[in-house]
Design an enzyme around this catalytic site. Structure first.
Site, PDB file in Angstrom:
ATOM      1  N   TYR A 106       1.079  -1.004   0.510  1.00  0.00           N
ATOM      2  CA  TYR A 106       0.059   0.358  -0.095  1.00  0.00           C
ATOM      3  C   TYR A 106       0.343   1.280   0.328  1.00  0.00           C
ATOM      4  O   TYR A 106       2.153   1.507   0.032  1.00  0.00           O
ATOM      5  CB  TYR A 106      -1.016   0.086   1.059  1.00  0.00           C
ATOM      6  CG  TYR A 106      -0.494  -0.177   2.841  1.00  0.00           C
ATOM      7  CD1 TYR A 106       0.304  -0.554   3.119  1.00  0.00           C
ATOM      8  CD2 TYR A 106      -0.343   1.552   3.123  1.00  0.00           C
ATOM      9  CE1 TYR A 106       0.760  -0.297   4.802  1.00  0.00           C
ATOM     10  CE2 TYR A 106       0.078   1.622   4.114  1.00  0.00           C
ATOM     11  CZ  TYR A 106       0.962   0.962   5.312  1.00  0.00           C
ATOM     12  OH  TYR A 106       1.461   1.675   6.326  1.00  0.00           O
ATOM     13  N   LYS A 138       6.433  -1.490   2.319  1.00  0.00           N
ATOM     14  CA  LYS A 138       4.549  -1.051   2.530  1.00  0.00           C
ATOM     15  C   LYS A 138       4.078  -2.389   2.484  1.00  0.00           C
ATOM     16  O   LYS A 138       2.809  -2.178   2.009  1.00  0.00           O
ATOM     17  CB  LYS A 138       4.788   0.336   2.107  1.00  0.00           C
ATOM     18  CG  LYS A 138       3.742   1.024   2.778  1.00  0.00           C
ATOM     19  CD  LYS A 138       4.061   2.089   3.071  1.00  0.00           C
ATOM     20  CE  LYS A 138       2.831   3.505   3.187  1.00  0.00           C
ATOM     21  NZ  LYS A 138       2.909   3.164   4.631  1.00  0.00           N
ATOM     22  N   LEU A 158      10.980   1.140   7.389  1.00  0.00           N
ATOM     23  CA  LEU A 158      10.093   1.770   6.254  1.00  0.00           C
ATOM     24  C   LEU A 158      11.182   2.789   5.092  1.00  0.00           C
ATOM     25  O   LEU A 158      11.352   3.675   6.381  1.00  0.00           O
ATOM     26  CB  LEU A 158       8.622   1.982   6.343  1.00  0.00           C
ATOM     27  CG  LEU A 158       8.382   2.668   5.497  1.00  0.00           C
ATOM     28  CD1 LEU A 158       7.806   1.200   4.304  1.00  0.00           C
ATOM     29  CD2 LEU A 158       7.048   3.277   5.518  1.00  0.00           C
TER      30      LEU A 158
HETATM   31  N1  PDD Z   1       2.876   5.129   7.434  1.00  0.00           N
HETATM   32  N2  PDD Z   1       6.660   3.736   9.431  1.00  0.00           N
HETATM   33  C1  PDD Z   1       5.932   3.136   9.003  1.00  0.00           C
HETATM   34  C2  PDD Z   1       6.372   2.250   9.980  1.00  0.00           C
HETATM   35  C3  PDD Z   1       4.868   4.254   8.394  1.00  0.00           C
HETATM   36  O1  PDD Z   1       3.638   2.944   8.444  1.00  0.00           O
HETATM   37  C4  PDD Z   1       4.999   5.072   8.206  1.00  0.00           C
HETATM   38  C5  PDD Z   1       3.981   5.892   7.061  1.00  0.00           C
HETATM   39  C6  PDD Z   1       6.580   5.648   8.190  1.00  0.00           C
HETATM   40  C7  PDD Z   1       6.219   7.482   7.037  1.00  0.00           C
HETATM   41  O2  PDD Z   1       6.320   6.909   6.233  1.00  0.00           O
HETATM   42  P1  PDD Z   1       6.128   8.024   5.243  1.00  0.00           P
HETATM   43  O3  PDD Z   1       6.754   9.418   5.507  1.00  0.00           O
HETATM   44  O4  PDD Z   1       6.284   7.787   3.947  1.00  0.00           O
HETATM   45  O5  PDD Z   1       4.414   8.593   5.556  1.00  0.00           O
HETATM   46  C8  PDD Z   1       7.044   5.450   8.461  1.00  0.00           C
HETATM   47  C9  PDD Z   1       1.626   5.134   7.281  1.00  0.00           C
HETATM   48  C10 PDD Z   1       1.275   7.035   6.267  1.00  0.00           C
HETATM   49  C11 PDD Z   1       0.276   4.325   6.990  1.00  0.00           C
HETATM   50  O6  PDD Z   1       0.621   3.682   7.468  1.00  0.00           O
HETATM   51  O7  PDD Z   1      -1.094   5.492   7.678  1.00  0.00           O
END
Ligand code: PDD
Length: 287
Positions: free
Chosen positions: A33, A150, A208
């Site tokens: 996702y 992801k 991630l």
């Molecule tokens: N989550 N680490 C994890 C485990 C995450 O799930 C996310 C993002 C991030 C930050 O990534 P980014 O800056 O690309 O949003 C780091 C999203 C927002 C979610 O699962 O809703």
């Protein structure tokens, strides 16, 4: 106004949008996702989100259901149909597709499933939250070894977040079995060390690769801050000058407490505030 979803080639109101019961995403969490933030009518860092999506698909050997260019056009159309302008997010999920339940990959005739939904985010509430800062709890990092993908398999993240909610905190900070702080349940973790350096866990399989992390790293360097991607433990976090989280919809969010320990003097620190402001200013320049 009803929200509109895109499911495998069709736009439909959310209450009429369904996936098949034998979708491998449903049965095996066999999918990936992306969360694209929307601000001032624009998809923020769209190229970098698309790049990460490509990496996630590659990691699980799932084909693109449609070409990335067509996908971008659909993202814009989903935004338009849901009338999201100021603040919001697009959630996109691609699974390996629909096939009779069998652990190994199905044959080549199975087409990946694509679902896209969007919703508004109350940015004013997030701004308010950023003024006081958030509290977080530490939890053991029990996730699988490929956290750089992801994947929609988010059980440990979901349980950690629930534990945080139960404790009245906003986020859970994962600590691995070597005592190293990796990242949060749904955001990247950062700290400002006693010597004034901005620290975050190095990229690799353990975390991630946050898109906001990438953008904030560029910003911090432009602002003349010293940034280091290095490992640190909870003890170092507890003695930090500042701590903050980054994610698609939270941007830069100051953290003021970890477990029972107040960080510095319990208010958002100057570097966290400056980075949040610089990040948002940059987003506004899209206009
Ligand atoms: N989550 N680490 C994890 C485990 C995450 O799930 C996310 C993002 C991030 C930050 O990534 P980014 O800056 O690309 O949003 C780091 C999203 C927002 C979610 O699962 O809703």
């Amino acid at each position: 106004m009803s929200r509109i979803a895109y499911v495998n080639g069709r736009y439909a109101p959310l209450h009429k949008a369904f996936v098949h019961v034998e979708d491998r995403g449903f049965q095996f969490a066999d999918g990936v996702y992306e969360v694209f933030p929307v601000y001032c009518g624009h998809i923020v860092n769209c190229d970098w989100h698309m790049q990460r999506l490509a990496q996630s698909l590659l990691g699980l050997q799932i084909e693109w259901p449609i070409s990335p260019d067509v996908l971008r056009a659909i993202l814009m159309e989903v935004l338009r149909r849901n009338r999201i302008r100021d603040g919001g997010m697009i959630y996109l999920q691609i699974t390996r597709g629909v096939a009779p339940r069998n652990h190994a990959f199905p044959g080549a005739n199975v087409h990946p499933s694509l679902v896209i939904i969007a919703r508004s985010v109350d940015m004013a509430a997030r701004h308010l939250q950023a003024q006081t800062g958030v509290r977080i709890i530490s939890v053991p990092d029990t996730r699988w070894a490929r956290r750089d993908i992801k994947s929609v398999a988010l059980l440990p993240n979901m349980l950690a977040k629930q534990e945080a909610a139960h404790a009245g905190a906003s986020e859970a900070l994962f600590v691995n079995d070597r005592g190293i702080v990796t990242e949060c349940a749904s955001s990247t973790f950062w700290m400002v060390s006693q010597d004034g350096r901005l620290l975050t866990h190095p990229l690799g399989h353990a975390i991630l690769p946050g898109v906001t992390r990438r953008a904030v790293m560029v910003l911090a360097q432009e602002m003349g801050l010293e940034v280091a991607e290095e490992e640190f433990d909870l003890q170092k976090v507890i003695t930090a000058r500042e701590a903050f989280l980054t994610s698609a919809t939270n941007f830069v969010m100051p953290a003021i407490q970890i477990d029972a320990k107040i960080i510095a003097n319990g208010v958002p620190g100057p570097i966290s505030i400056a980075l949040r402001k610089a990040y948002i200013d940059k987003l506004k320049k899209f206009d």
